[in-house]
Design an enzyme around this catalytic site. Structure first.
Site, PDB file in Angstrom:
ATOM      1  N   HIS A 240       4.220  -0.761  -4.895  1.00 15.75           N
ATOM      2  CA  HIS A 240       5.492  -0.087  -4.612  1.00 15.75           C
ATOM      3  C   HIS A 240       5.651   0.705  -4.090  1.00 15.75           C
ATOM      4  O   HIS A 240       6.506   2.275  -4.293  1.00 15.75           O
ATOM      5  CB  HIS A 240       6.785  -1.158  -5.017  1.00 15.75           C
ATOM      6  CG  HIS A 240       7.423  -0.600  -5.993  1.00 15.75           C
ATOM      7  ND1 HIS A 240       7.848  -0.100  -5.969  1.00 15.75           N
ATOM      8  CD2 HIS A 240       6.961  -1.219  -7.552  1.00 15.75           C
ATOM      9  CE1 HIS A 240       8.405   0.414  -7.484  1.00 15.75           C
ATOM     10  NE2 HIS A 240       7.883  -0.254  -8.401  1.00 15.75           N
TER      11      HIS A 240
ATOM     12  N   ASP B  37       5.481   5.091 -11.396  1.00 16.58           N
ATOM     13  CA  ASP B  37       6.244   3.366 -10.600  1.00 16.58           C
ATOM     14  C   ASP B  37       6.979   4.217  -9.419  1.00 16.58           C
ATOM     15  O   ASP B  37       8.283   4.780  -9.613  1.00 16.58           O
ATOM     16  CB  ASP B  37       7.520   3.396 -12.125  1.00 16.58           C
ATOM     17  CG  ASP B  37       8.858   2.301 -11.527  1.00 16.58           C
ATOM     18  OD1 ASP B  37       7.701   1.674 -10.945  1.00 16.58           O
ATOM     19  OD2 ASP B  37       9.611   2.026 -12.042  1.00 16.58           O
TER      20      ASP B  37
ATOM     21  N   GLU C  19      11.209  -3.015  -4.268  1.00 17.60           N
ATOM     22  CA  GLU C  19      11.514  -3.157  -5.049  1.00 17.60           C
ATOM     23  C   GLU C  19      12.487  -2.934  -6.435  1.00 17.60           C
ATOM     24  O   GLU C  19      12.672  -3.878  -6.799  1.00 17.60           O
ATOM     25  CB  GLU C  19       9.975  -2.632  -6.266  1.00 17.60           C
ATOM     26  CG  GLU C  19       9.423  -4.315  -7.078  1.00 17.60           C
ATOM     27  CD  GLU C  19      10.080  -3.670  -8.237  1.00 17.60           C
ATOM     28  OE1 GLU C  19      10.362  -4.035  -9.454  1.00 17.60           O
ATOM     29  OE2 GLU C  19      10.358  -2.278  -8.409  1.00 17.60           O
ATOM     30  N   GLU C  20      12.619  -1.925  -6.241  1.00 21.16           N
ATOM     31  CA  GLU C  20      13.186  -2.152  -7.478  1.00 21.16           C
ATOM     32  C   GLU C  20      15.328  -2.074  -6.907  1.00 21.16           C
ATOM     33  O   GLU C  20      15.589  -2.360  -8.585  1.00 21.16           O
ATOM     34  CB  GLU C  20      13.803   0.147  -7.946  1.00 21.16           C
ATOM     35  CG  GLU C  20      12.374   0.780  -8.111  1.00 21.16           C
ATOM     36  CD  GLU C  20      12.034   0.454  -9.021  1.00 21.16           C
ATOM     37  OE1 GLU C  20      12.347  -0.200 -10.166  1.00 21.16           O
ATOM     38  OE2 GLU C  20      10.691   1.486 -10.075  1.00 21.16           O
TER      39      GLU C  20
ATOM     40  N   ASP D 256       1.563  -2.579 -10.630  1.00 17.42           N
ATOM     41  CA  ASP D 256       3.526  -1.527 -11.475  1.00 17.42           C
ATOM     42  C   ASP D 256       3.439  -1.390 -12.511  1.00 17.42           C
ATOM     43  O   ASP D 256       4.357  -1.771 -13.194  1.00 17.42           O
ATOM     44  CB  ASP D 256       3.918  -2.444 -10.484  1.00 17.42           C
ATOM     45  CG  ASP D 256       5.417  -1.638 -10.626  1.00 17.42           C
ATOM     46  OD1 ASP D 256       5.045  -0.792 -11.148  1.00 17.42           O
ATOM     47  OD2 ASP D 256       6.770  -2.839 -10.512  1.00 17.42           O
TER      48      ASP D 256
ATOM     49  N   HIS E 184      11.645   5.253 -15.310  1.00 21.53           N
ATOM     50  CA  HIS E 184      12.895   5.096 -15.051  1.00 21.53           C
ATOM     51  C   HIS E 184      13.591   6.205 -15.155  1.00 21.53           C
ATOM     52  O   HIS E 184      14.993   6.562 -15.140  1.00 21.53           O
ATOM     53  CB  HIS E 184      13.303   4.236 -14.943  1.00 21.53           C
ATOM     54  CG  HIS E 184      13.393   2.459 -14.474  1.00 21.53           C
ATOM     55  ND1 HIS E 184      13.783   2.255 -14.005  1.00 21.53           N
ATOM     56  CD2 HIS E 184      12.390   2.667 -13.456  1.00 21.53           C
ATOM     57  CE1 HIS E 184      13.303   0.447 -12.955  1.00 21.53           C
ATOM     58  NE2 HIS E 184      12.038   1.130 -13.059  1.00 21.53           N
TER      59      HIS E 184
END
Ligand SMILES: [Zn+2]
Length: 379
Positions: free
Chosen positions: A199, A211, A245-246, A271, A342
């Site tokens: 993504h 990520d 995606e997030e 991912d 994140h």
């Protein structure tokens, strides 16, 4: 169309707490959760209660929660992650990020904080999406670092703790965005598609290298390798960099609308960072695993010969999984991934070039094998 949420100011301090020295406050390190609503610009001041889990919240009378800032201090299981089960540790803790704010709001809380979901121990907060439920007021939601969560919980045990909390994110009108899609057309069955994907979006605190820059790089490298070796796969290999995606998965939902009726032979998503791959996760029947045994034998040469049947292979390919498309993802080393994921520390230096290439190799071998398989995969 994708959501347009913008982080604002995010500060917090304990302004009254047991053992407080005169004229001092205690800084709390935190970040807003994705989709969080804002406090007033000047912030809010309220007492804090610290809870370990949802059961503790349920056992509290409403008047003990109403008007308070609720902290869910549910620890990410670092031992589990250290043993290579980072995804499971994340799954256990992340429900407090998604559902905690609405659960607290139902009992009258004025804001909700969670302990950061992840193994970071450099006092880094961990962001990610929260999911406000339709039946609860939307209250400001943030993640404090693990260290600050422990501090608050410890002080709350000793006496009243009051916090000043300022979170000023904004939700702006949705904006147009796009998936990025490229096909290597199959030489015999161009209508049959194998998706190879990662993504494109990432959280804003870091640069999104693990990520999911890694997943996009791995997927693009699959196409690059196939061309470099002048291979002519029989089925179409479709590389997709998914958008959003997030915080909403708008990209994969739109793809399902626009392309869902096409003939998807298989779908892969990377991912989980760029850690050394041990093999391939399979969401499919046991026969699919049997059919991939010769592929696993080849991958075993680089220590990636494990085939695992799993429930789920990737957030963006979930609509395809639900439609019954056999799905795959590399089994990646997850021991360190959630220390950075994140957070502001999701940066390129965390990626080992050798391990990144190993992931590309595993996904390329699997994708090419699927593209040239004699038989269709059972569903
Ligand atoms: Zn991701």
């Amino acid at each position: 169309m994708v959501p347009h949420w913008v982080r604002g100011e995010e500060t917090a301090a304990l302004i009254e707490f047991p053992g407080q020295a005169q004229n001092t406050t205690q800084k709390i390190v935190l970040c807003a959760l994705g989709d969080s609503v804002a406090t007033p610009p000047e912030g809010i001041e309220a007492d804090v209660i610290a809870l370990r889990n949802f059961d503790e919240l349920k056992s509290m009378p409403r008047d003990k929660v109403a008007g308070k800032i609720v902290l869910f201090n549910y620890p990410f299981d670092k031992q589990m992650a250290a043993e290579g089960r980072g995804g499971e540790a994340y799954g256990e803790a992340v429900v407090y990020r998604s559902d905690g704010p609405s659960a607290a709001a139902r009992q009258g809380a004025v804001a909700c904080l969670i302990r950061s979901v992840g193994g970071a121990d450099y006092r880094l907060p961990h962001t990610g999406q929260t999911d406000y439920a339709g039946d609860a007021p939307k209250i400001p939601a943030g993640a404090v670092t693990a260290e600050d969560a422990d501090l608050i919980a410890d002080l709350v045990r000793q006496g009243p703790v009051k916090m000043k909390l300022v979170l000023t994110p904004q939700t702006l009108p949705n904006v147009e965005s796009a998936n990025v899609i490229g096909d290597i057309k199959g030489s015999e069955h161009p209508e049959q598609i194998i998706i190879v994907s990662g993504h494109l979006d990432s959280w804003d605190l870091g640069t999104g290298a693990i990520d999911d820059g890694a997943g996009v790089a791995v997927s693009m490298e699959v196409a690059n390798l196939i061309q470099k070796f002048h291979l002519k796969p029989k089925r179409t290999i479709r590389v997709i960099a998914w958008m959003n995606e997030e915080n909403g998965s708008a990209g994969s939902k739109q793809y399902a609308k626009d392309h869902g009726k096409e003939n998807h032979f298989a779908a892969m998503e990377t991912d989980g960072g760029a850690g050394h791959p041990l093999g391939i996760n399979i969401r499919g029947t046991p026969e699919v695993k049997k059919m991939l045994a010769p592929v696993a034998a080849i991958l075993q040469e680089s220590g990636a010969g494990i085939l695992d049947l799993v429930e789920h292979c990737g957030a963006d390919i979930e609509p395809l999984e639900k439609a019954g498309v056999p799905s795959f993802s590399p089994i990646q080393d997850s021991r360190f991934y959630f220390n950075y994921h994140h957070t502001a520390a999701d940066t390129l230096d965390k990626i080992m070039p050798k391990e990144l290439t190993e992931n590309s190799a595993v996904v390329a071998v699997a994708a090419y094998a699927l593209a040239d398989m004699e038989q269709p995969l059972p569903r």
